[in-house]
Scaffold this motif. Sequence first.
Motif, PDB file in Angstrom:
ATOM      1  N   VAL A  73       1.020  -1.269  -0.243  1.00  0.00           N
ATOM      2  CA  VAL A  73       0.619  -0.032   0.159  1.00  0.00           C
ATOM      3  C   VAL A  73       0.993   0.935   0.412  1.00  0.00           C
ATOM      4  O   VAL A  73       2.073   0.869   0.919  1.00  0.00           O
ATOM      5  CB  VAL A  73      -1.347   0.049   1.359  1.00  0.00           C
ATOM      6  CG1 VAL A  73      -1.898   1.489   1.257  1.00  0.00           C
ATOM      7  CG2 VAL A  73      -1.698  -1.059   1.048  1.00  0.00           C
ATOM      8  N   LEU A  74       0.373   1.896  -1.305  1.00  0.00           N
ATOM      9  CA  LEU A  74       1.053   3.386  -1.271  1.00  0.00           C
ATOM     10  C   LEU A  74       0.792   4.628  -0.141  1.00  0.00           C
ATOM     11  O   LEU A  74      -0.782   4.345  -0.730  1.00  0.00           O
ATOM     12  CB  LEU A  74       1.868   4.352  -3.014  1.00  0.00           C
ATOM     13  CG  LEU A  74       2.315   4.686  -2.698  1.00  0.00           C
ATOM     14  CD1 LEU A  74       3.937   5.210  -2.430  1.00  0.00           C
ATOM     15  CD2 LEU A  74       2.736   4.782  -4.293  1.00  0.00           C
ATOM     16  N   THR A  75       0.937   5.230   0.217  1.00  0.00           N
ATOM     17  CA  THR A  75       0.456   6.307   0.827  1.00  0.00           C
ATOM     18  C   THR A  75       1.671   7.471   0.946  1.00  0.00           C
ATOM     19  O   THR A  75       2.218   7.299   1.425  1.00  0.00           O
ATOM     20  CB  THR A  75       0.302   5.730   2.734  1.00  0.00           C
ATOM     21  OG1 THR A  75      -0.760   6.703   2.554  1.00  0.00           O
ATOM     22  CG2 THR A  75       1.485   5.833   3.649  1.00  0.00           C
ATOM     23  N   SER A  76       0.407   8.737   1.204  1.00  0.00           N
ATOM     24  CA  SER A  76       1.522   9.508   0.556  1.00  0.00           C
ATOM     25  C   SER A  76       0.422  10.703   1.987  1.00  0.00           C
ATOM     26  O   SER A  76       1.256  11.529   2.160  1.00  0.00           O
ATOM     27  CB  SER A  76       1.651  10.167  -0.468  1.00  0.00           C
ATOM     28  OG  SER A  76       0.595  10.038  -1.643  1.00  0.00           O
ATOM     29  N   SER A  77      -0.504  10.599   1.822  1.00  0.00           N
ATOM     30  CA  SER A  77      -0.839  12.059   2.523  1.00  0.00           C
ATOM     31  C   SER A  77      -2.886  11.715   3.320  1.00  0.00           C
ATOM     32  O   SER A  77      -3.009  12.747   3.919  1.00  0.00           O
ATOM     33  CB  SER A  77      -1.931  12.830   1.479  1.00  0.00           C
ATOM     34  OG  SER A  77      -2.924  12.506   1.208  1.00  0.00           O
ATOM     35  N   ASP A  78      -3.152  11.053   3.553  1.00  0.00           N
ATOM     36  CA  ASP A  78      -4.569  10.109   4.449  1.00  0.00           C
ATOM     37  C   ASP A  78      -4.307   9.195   5.257  1.00  0.00           C
ATOM     38  O   ASP A  78      -4.696   8.075   4.633  1.00  0.00           O
ATOM     39  CB  ASP A  78      -5.248  10.942   2.904  1.00  0.00           C
ATOM     40  CG  ASP A  78      -6.944  10.937   3.810  1.00  0.00           C
ATOM     41  OD1 ASP A  78      -6.791  10.112   5.116  1.00  0.00           O
ATOM     42  OD2 ASP A  78      -7.917  10.711   3.296  1.00  0.00           O
ATOM     43  N   ILE A  79      -4.480   9.314   6.723  1.00  0.00           N
ATOM     44  CA  ILE A  79      -4.064   8.400   7.211  1.00  0.00           C
ATOM     45  C   ILE A  79      -5.693   7.737   7.751  1.00  0.00           C
ATOM     46  O   ILE A  79      -5.132   6.083   7.813  1.00  0.00           O
ATOM     47  CB  ILE A  79      -3.921   8.596   9.014  1.00  0.00           C
ATOM     48  CG1 ILE A  79      -3.406   7.505   9.848  1.00  0.00           C
ATOM     49  CG2 ILE A  79      -4.649   9.494   9.676  1.00  0.00           C
ATOM     50  CD1 ILE A  79      -1.846   7.052   9.531  1.00  0.00           C
ATOM     51  N   ASP A  80      -6.615   8.059   7.124  1.00  0.00           N
ATOM     52  CA  ASP A  80      -7.664   7.060   7.259  1.00  0.00           C
ATOM     53  C   ASP A  80      -7.508   6.462   6.082  1.00  0.00           C
ATOM     54  O   ASP A  80      -8.380   5.299   6.321  1.00  0.00           O
ATOM     55  CB  ASP A  80      -9.557   8.166   7.211  1.00  0.00           C
ATOM     56  CG  ASP A  80      -9.068   9.372   8.658  1.00  0.00           C
ATOM     57  OD1 ASP A  80      -9.247   8.306   9.291  1.00  0.00           O
ATOM     58  OD2 ASP A  80     -10.116  10.122   8.288  1.00  0.00           O
ATOM     59  N   THR A  81      -7.600   6.798   4.697  1.00  0.00           N
ATOM     60  CA  THR A  81      -8.055   5.861   3.728  1.00  0.00           C
ATOM     61  C   THR A  81      -6.782   4.291   3.572  1.00  0.00           C
ATOM     62  O   THR A  81      -6.844   3.899   2.966  1.00  0.00           O
ATOM     63  CB  THR A  81      -7.699   6.352   1.915  1.00  0.00           C
ATOM     64  OG1 THR A  81      -6.424   7.467   2.513  1.00  0.00           O
ATOM     65  CG2 THR A  81      -8.809   7.408   1.990  1.00  0.00           C
ATOM     66  N   GLU A 113       4.377  11.424   7.536  1.00  0.00           N
ATOM     67  CA  GLU A 113       5.377  10.011   7.926  1.00  0.00           C
ATOM     68  C   GLU A 113       5.397   9.210   8.892  1.00  0.00           C
ATOM     69  O   GLU A 113       5.237   8.798   9.499  1.00  0.00           O
ATOM     70  CB  GLU A 113       6.992  10.710   7.232  1.00  0.00           C
ATOM     71  CG  GLU A 113       7.587   9.409   7.234  1.00  0.00           C
ATOM     72  CD  GLU A 113       9.037   9.961   6.546  1.00  0.00           C
ATOM     73  OE1 GLU A 113      10.153   9.033   6.953  1.00  0.00           O
ATOM     74  OE2 GLU A 113       8.787  10.882   6.153  1.00  0.00           O
ATOM     75  N   TYR A 114       5.777  10.275  10.337  1.00  0.00           N
ATOM     76  CA  TYR A 114       5.685  10.222  11.823  1.00  0.00           C
ATOM     77  C   TYR A 114       3.918   9.489  12.250  1.00  0.00           C
ATOM     78  O   TYR A 114       4.129   8.534  12.844  1.00  0.00           O
ATOM     79  CB  TYR A 114       6.137  10.935  12.257  1.00  0.00           C
ATOM     80  CG  TYR A 114       7.855  11.612  11.949  1.00  0.00           C
ATOM     81  CD1 TYR A 114       8.546  11.056  12.664  1.00  0.00           C
ATOM     82  CD2 TYR A 114       8.513  12.688  11.969  1.00  0.00           C
ATOM     83  CE1 TYR A 114       9.790  10.993  12.152  1.00  0.00           C
ATOM     84  CE2 TYR A 114       9.234  12.735  11.329  1.00  0.00           C
ATOM     85  CZ  TYR A 114       9.832  12.072  11.456  1.00  0.00           C
ATOM     86  OH  TYR A 114      11.271  12.345  11.864  1.00  0.00           O
ATOM     87  N   GLU A 115       2.697  10.150  11.495  1.00  0.00           N
ATOM     88  CA  GLU A 115       2.046   9.881  12.486  1.00  0.00           C
ATOM     89  C   GLU A 115       2.008   8.567  11.664  1.00  0.00           C
ATOM     90  O   GLU A 115       1.439   7.060  12.723  1.00  0.00           O
ATOM     91  CB  GLU A 115       0.599  10.209  11.487  1.00  0.00           C
ATOM     92  CG  GLU A 115      -0.481  10.302  11.641  1.00  0.00           C
ATOM     93  CD  GLU A 115      -1.459  10.290  11.205  1.00  0.00           C
ATOM     94  OE1 GLU A 115      -2.740  11.196  12.056  1.00  0.00           O
ATOM     95  OE2 GLU A 115      -1.394  12.062  10.509  1.00  0.00           O
ATOM     96  N   VAL A 116       1.861   7.819  10.017  1.00  0.00           N
ATOM     97  CA  VAL A 116       1.724   6.211   9.718  1.00  0.00           C
ATOM     98  C   VAL A 116       2.687   5.766  10.081  1.00  0.00           C
ATOM     99  O   VAL A 116       3.086   4.553  10.997  1.00  0.00           O
ATOM    100  CB  VAL A 116       2.132   6.480   7.662  1.00  0.00           C
ATOM    101  CG1 VAL A 116       2.055   5.215   7.745  1.00  0.00           C
ATOM    102  CG2 VAL A 116       1.311   7.416   7.721  1.00  0.00           C
ATOM    103  N   ILE A 117       3.959   6.075  10.744  1.00  0.00           N
ATOM    104  CA  ILE A 117       5.407   4.931  11.367  1.00  0.00           C
ATOM    105  C   ILE A 117       4.888   4.623  12.109  1.00  0.00           C
ATOM    106  O   ILE A 117       4.585   3.576  12.653  1.00  0.00           O
ATOM    107  CB  ILE A 117       6.189   5.546  11.306  1.00  0.00           C
ATOM    108  CG1 ILE A 117       7.022   5.992   9.833  1.00  0.00           C
ATOM    109  CG2 ILE A 117       7.795   5.328  12.244  1.00  0.00           C
ATOM    110  CD1 ILE A 117       8.727   6.728   9.673  1.00  0.00           C
TER     111      ILE A 117
END
Length: 155
Positions: A8-16, A41-45
């Motif tokens: 999963v590639l993510t760049s901007s939306d934690i909810d999705t 980035e830190y939120e996703v990590i």
Amino acid sequence: MSSLRFYVLTSSDIDTLIRQFDTLSKDQTTVVINTQDSEYEYEVIGYCERNKIEWFATDSDGTPATGKNAVLKIFLESKHDYMVHVDGDDLITPYGKNFYRAVVDTDAPDVICLYNQISFSRWDEGLLKILNARPDSRSEDFIYFPKKYVPKWRY
């Protein structure tokens, strides 16, 4: 047996990103963070660490191609035989997950390209009411689309 992993590639939306795990197994998914937003980035990590999800943070120049190439590089350096690339704002359904697993367990092709998939280029609440008007219907005219998967943006 061949090895399949979802990337999963993510760049901007934690909810999705989080909704991906309604379908995908956390132990069979790799999250690739390709963003110019260090707070995101830190939120996703943090999310990945708390949920024991494999993750990679890659350098971003803000273009989609850089993120997609990063996913391919990470996959090619992995031990997995097959991958399913999922853009963070897209969604793999339970049917899709099972389909990819079944294909890998057969004489799998090198590439599967999907077309004619459900896609929304414009969204409003009226469309949701039309799509969900008859949830018990099996008609080809009807698509049940759970509200939690609707796009956040409106026109």
